[in-house]
Motif scaffolding. Structure first.
Motif: not given
Ligand code: NAD
Length: 359
Positions: A244-262
């Motif tokens: 039904d297209g109603a599944n929800v994901r919490d999208w994050l831009y990859v460079e923001d993830h890289v900031d968090a990883l570093l």
């Protein structure tokens, strides 16, 4: 884009010079490798089996752009590819000896839920056994380091919010959420998280763990939702939308993830974990429609791209909703996402329209 600035990666490394990134030929690992090459003088060892989702084009581009900075003072390339499969314990141990790392960022994994349903064995082999082999090799390396390097050494395991299972309409995952994985992919990642924590508690290995929500951005292999939708829509082909297209994901831009990883890799509490997500909750239907609207502007065809949206049979056991509470990483490490979803998605759509992947 928000006014938040990116972390100073050289300062974060605090003298750690030899960095081993596993899965650095993949989507997120490639973004980590590019940041390390561009923003530091570190030697980057990229351990990857170079599978179907791998592509080194972006790294080759950065090396060309860096000119003489692509080389270390002794003339070797600052990017060393170690083409190794973590399912091979001996080859993994030899690669860790060769890299002789001060810091390990472990991203290598089989990563696509649908493939894990079709063939779970590869996920157990890479994500569970592969992580075990890497932990054993890294532990042996760490135990033999001289005291001053042993004291600053770190192993960062990169994981997913999918280990926490599925949320109802309210609530968010945090570091205290109980594990409840429900797909072969998330179960294999949960198992690897437990192994990493066990190597910390039993052997004292200095580890830190992050669990991140869905990433999107350039260079993602076109089997995941956002690149699939962009490429199908741009080609005028039916756009598949699960259920039904109603599944929800919490999208994050990859460079923001890289900031968090570093930040987490270098400054996170040893033995601790951090949930990473950018307040980017959207239903799959909303994501697909947003891409269609962007393509109506960027690649007009005279008819709305949304006419191509086609409901397909839902994924078995499809988790309904993921959402992250990033209070800990924001409060302790000062992490904030720099991209909002609308701008990040527009950049991503433009990028896929302009680039052809090699594989
Ligand atoms: P990806 O599939 O794009 O890249 C994974 C890389 O790992 C590939 O280059 C692949 O060749 C390599 N790899 C896989 N098995 C290997 C093995 N046995 N030995 C050596 N190399 C191997 O995946 P990604 O999206 O970049 O994800 C990277 C990591 O981040 C994974 O651990 C994943 O679980 C995690 N993660 C991903 C997301 C996301 O939305 N993509 C979100 C949270 C966490």
């Amino acid at each position: 884009m928000s006014a938040t600035s990116s972390p100073d990666v050289s300062a974060l490394l605090a003298g750690r010079h030899r960095i081993l990134v596993t899965g650095g030929a993949g989507f997120i690992g490639g973004a980590v490798v590019r940041r390390l090459l561009r923003e530091t003088e570190a030697l980057v060892f990229n351990l990857d089996k170079c599978g179907y989702a791998s592509d080194l084009t972006s790294i080759e581009g950065v090396l060309a752009e860096l000119g003489p900075r692509a080389l270390s003072p002794d003339g070797q390339s600052r990017h060393q590819l170690l083409r190794v499969d973590l399912t091979n314990a001996e080859a993994t141990a030899a690669a860790v000896r060769q890299a002789d790392p001060d810091l390990v960022l472990h991203l290598a994994a089989e990563s696509h839920v649908d493939r894990s349903i079709e063939g779970p064995g590869a996920f157990i082999a890479s994500n569970v056994n592969g992580t075990f082999h890497l932990l054993q090799a890294v532990r042996s390396h760490w135990e033999q380091l001289p005291a001053e390097r042993r004291d600053t050494f770190r192993f960062h395991h990169i994981s997913t919010d999918e280990v926490f299972g599925s949320l109802g309409p309210t609530g968010r995952f945090s570091e205290t959420t109980l594990y409840d994985p429900r797909s072969p992919y998330s179960a294999s990642k949960a198992a690897s998280d437990h192994l990493v924590n066990a190597w910390h508690h039993t052997f004292g290995l200095p580890v830190v763990l992050t669990n991140c929500s869905n990433n999107y951005g350039p260079w993602q292999f076109p089997e995941k939702l956002i690149p699939v939708v962009i490429l199908k829509a741009a080609a005028g082909e039916p756009i598949p939308l699960y259920g039904d297209g109603a599944n929800v994901r919490d999208w994050l831009y990859v460079e923001d993830h890289v900031d968090a990883l570093l930040l987490a890799a270098n400054r996170g509490e040893l033995g601790g974990s951090y949930c990473v997500g950018g307040h980017g909750e959207r239903t799959n239907q909303q994501v697909v429609e947003a891409i269609c609207i962007l393509l109506d502007e960027l690649k007009p065809t005279g008819a709305p791209h949304s006419r191509l949206i086609t409901s397909v049979t839902d994924r078995p056991g499809h988790d309904r909703r993921y959402a992250i509470d990033p209070t800990r990483i924001s409060g302790e490490l000062g992490w904030q996402p720099r991209h909002n979803f609308e701008e990040g998605l527009a950049d991503t759509v433009r990028w896929y329209l302009e680039h052809q992947r090699r594989c």
